[in-house]
Design an enzyme around this catalytic site. Sequence first.
Site, mmCIF file in Angstrom:
data_model
loop_
_atom_site.group_PDB
_atom_site.id
_atom_site.type_symbol
_atom_site.label_atom_id
_atom_site.label_comp_id
_atom_site.label_asym_id
_atom_site.label_seq_id
_atom_site.Cartn_x
_atom_site.Cartn_y
_atom_site.Cartn_z
ATOM 1 N N HIS A 188 0.814 -1.231 0.000
ATOM 2 C CA HIS A 188 0.000 0.000 0.000
ATOM 3 C C HIS A 188 0.848 1.282 0.000
ATOM 4 O O HIS A 188 0.721 2.161 0.838
ATOM 5 C CB HIS A 188 -1.083 0.021 1.083
ATOM 6 C CG HIS A 188 -0.673 -0.367 2.484
ATOM 7 N ND1 HIS A 188 0.297 0.278 3.182
ATOM 8 C CD2 HIS A 188 -1.162 -1.317 3.313
ATOM 9 C CE1 HIS A 188 0.407 -0.262 4.377
ATOM 10 N NE2 HIS A 188 -0.456 -1.237 4.484
ATOM 11 N N HIS A 248 -5.226 -8.929 14.367
ATOM 12 C CA HIS A 248 -5.347 -7.744 13.512
ATOM 13 C C HIS A 248 -6.082 -8.150 12.234
ATOM 14 O O HIS A 248 -5.751 -9.171 11.625
ATOM 15 C CB HIS A 248 -3.922 -7.253 13.196
ATOM 16 C CG HIS A 248 -3.820 -6.062 12.319
ATOM 17 N ND1 HIS A 248 -4.802 -5.113 12.178
ATOM 18 C CD2 HIS A 248 -2.797 -5.650 11.512
ATOM 19 C CE1 HIS A 248 -4.389 -4.175 11.335
ATOM 20 N NE2 HIS A 248 -3.175 -4.480 10.917
ATOM 21 N N GLU A 274 -6.205 -6.666 9.292
ATOM 22 C CA GLU A 274 -5.693 -6.314 7.967
ATOM 23 C C GLU A 274 -5.404 -7.600 7.182
ATOM 24 O O GLU A 274 -4.986 -8.613 7.745
ATOM 25 C CB GLU A 274 -4.436 -5.426 8.060
ATOM 26 C CG GLU A 274 -4.128 -4.772 6.727
ATOM 27 C CD GLU A 274 -3.146 -3.595 6.806
ATOM 28 O OE1 GLU A 274 -2.561 -3.355 7.887
ATOM 29 O OE2 GLU A 274 -2.968 -2.918 5.759
ATOM 30 N N ASP A 327 -3.269 -8.864 5.227
ATOM 31 C CA ASP A 327 -2.023 -9.631 5.183
ATOM 32 C C ASP A 327 -1.952 -10.642 6.324
ATOM 33 O O ASP A 327 -1.146 -11.573 6.296
ATOM 34 C CB ASP A 327 -0.781 -8.723 5.192
ATOM 35 C CG ASP A 327 -0.796 -7.662 6.264
ATOM 36 O OD1 ASP A 327 -1.888 -7.265 6.703
ATOM 37 O OD2 ASP A 327 0.288 -7.205 6.666
ATOM 38 N N HIS A 362 -1.552 -0.620 14.399
ATOM 39 C CA HIS A 362 -1.793 0.654 13.750
ATOM 40 C C HIS A 362 -3.209 0.761 13.199
ATOM 41 O O HIS A 362 -3.504 1.671 12.423
ATOM 42 C CB HIS A 362 -0.766 0.855 12.615
ATOM 43 C CG HIS A 362 -0.927 -0.128 11.480
ATOM 44 N ND1 HIS A 362 -1.112 0.279 10.183
ATOM 45 C CD2 HIS A 362 -0.995 -1.491 11.434
ATOM 46 C CE1 HIS A 362 -1.243 -0.761 9.384
ATOM 47 N NE2 HIS A 362 -1.175 -1.851 10.132
ATOM 48 N N ASP A 412 1.881 -6.192 14.279
ATOM 49 C CA ASP A 412 2.703 -5.336 13.408
ATOM 50 C C ASP A 412 3.811 -4.605 14.179
ATOM 51 O O ASP A 412 4.785 -4.143 13.575
ATOM 52 C CB ASP A 412 1.820 -4.285 12.708
ATOM 53 C CG ASP A 412 1.119 -4.868 11.477
ATOM 54 O OD1 ASP A 412 1.698 -5.740 10.813
ATOM 55 O OD2 ASP A 412 -0.004 -4.440 11.189
ATOM 56 N N TYR A 444 10.259 0.513 8.552
ATOM 57 C CA TYR A 444 8.923 0.065 8.958
ATOM 58 C C TYR A 444 8.298 1.057 9.944
ATOM 59 O O TYR A 444 7.139 1.447 9.807
ATOM 60 C CB TYR A 444 9.035 -1.324 9.592
ATOM 61 C CG TYR A 444 7.712 -2.004 9.796
ATOM 62 C CD1 TYR A 444 7.166 -2.813 8.809
ATOM 63 C CD2 TYR A 444 6.989 -1.826 10.971
ATOM 64 C CE1 TYR A 444 5.949 -3.429 8.990
ATOM 65 C CE2 TYR A 444 5.774 -2.441 11.160
ATOM 66 C CZ TYR A 444 5.259 -3.242 10.164
ATOM 67 O OH TYR A 444 4.046 -3.850 10.347
ATOM 68 N N HIS A 459 5.730 -9.551 10.878
ATOM 69 C CA HIS A 459 6.577 -9.396 9.686
ATOM 70 C C HIS A 459 8.038 -9.417 10.134
ATOM 71 O O HIS A 459 8.401 -8.768 11.119
ATOM 72 C CB HIS A 459 6.337 -8.046 8.996
ATOM 73 C CG HIS A 459 4.933 -7.841 8.497
ATOM 74 N ND1 HIS A 459 4.403 -8.529 7.438
ATOM 75 C CD2 HIS A 459 3.955 -7.006 8.930
ATOM 76 C CE1 HIS A 459 3.160 -8.129 7.225
ATOM 77 N NE2 HIS A 459 2.858 -7.216 8.118
#
Length: 401
Positions: free
Chosen positions: A28, A82, A84, A86, A148, A167, A195, A228
């Site tokens: 993104h 989370h 999101e 991913d 986030h 994250d 990051y 990650h």
Amino acid sequence: MNTSFQAIPLTDRVYWVGAIDWAVRNFHGYQTSRGTTYNAFLIMGDEPILVDTVKPPFLDEMLTRISSVVEPQRIRTLISNHAEMDHSGGLSLLMATLQPQRLIASAQGKKALQQHFHWPHPVETVADGQRLTLGNSALTFFETRMLHWPDSMITFLEGDDVLFSNDIFGMHLASFERFADQLPANLLREEAAKYFANIILLYAPVVEKLLARLPTLGVTPRLIAPDHGPVWRQDLGSLVAQYAMWSSQKPTQKAVLVYDTMWHSTEKMARAIGDGLGSAGLAVKMLPLGASHRSDVASELLEAGALLVGSPTLNNQIFPTVADTLTYLKGLKPRNRLAAAFGSYGWSGEAVGHIEGTFQEMKLELAAEGLRIPYVPDGAALLRCRQLGLSIAGKIKERLA
Ligand code: FEO
């Protein structure tokens, strides 16, 4: 059975069962120059638990890694730290194929999952600080709202003392090494900083609150396992201290000079300004946007004391690449930097004023009046540019004195 992917043990009963994405270069808008990993974790208690999942194209890899330890159908509990995609993009398929008894998320996570999937599956919510015993595994959940996303939470596993930090403390770095201490320190710092600058910086005040809260949570992690990049098992205090430093947004004697150019005039100005900054002893990062990605600009700005932006005027506007980067930086809310604008123009020259307007919206302090030079800078104009660099260098030093 496909045995090409194996689970990697992190502790006696916690396994990494994620996936490595060597090819991704755009997250993104963030240029992931070294790829990334989507980390999922299998807790092999008497009731196997899966913490987070992977991006949908990588589900096979994750399931194959799980299968090297246990039949995936034996997993009775999924934890979604989370929503999101991913990390949760594969949940629909997993819910249908594994049919777990429980899917656990924060209250905001439940809402976000339902708004993504519009599905019938029940989601069990956990409150901030809630402790659950699942078989012989005891887990505590802590909300980390806006780190986030509103739904974000982290999960602590007792006994093994693993903090699944989602994250937070992550980085986009594809590697076969699973632990941070197996990788070069300079690489870790660079990617962790990138990051932080691109994902976390906007929420720096929230990080500060979280770091202040961590010692009060009653947990002492031995491992920090983000979603990650590598898992941290050594010198966790330094990692936390690094986050505290970045969150404080204390400037250094470094200037970031971002620019683009149409006919090399703004470029000439940039080079002269940079020369002034450098000759005053500052570390200067020159970032011509024809050769620099916006996410690298954000990284370089993380520890800088000044942001200088140069743009020619094109059709009364900021040059598009410069506008793109400024919009991106504005969203990340860097604080405590001096700022200045410059640029060449033909007949109207609005770009410098537009940039200064954005600086004001960003609450950055203008270090000097914007410098506009018609068409092509001559020797005297380039001397003014150099003096601008010297002047801003002096102001940065003054602030840090
Ligand atoms: Fe890595 Fe916010 O997802």
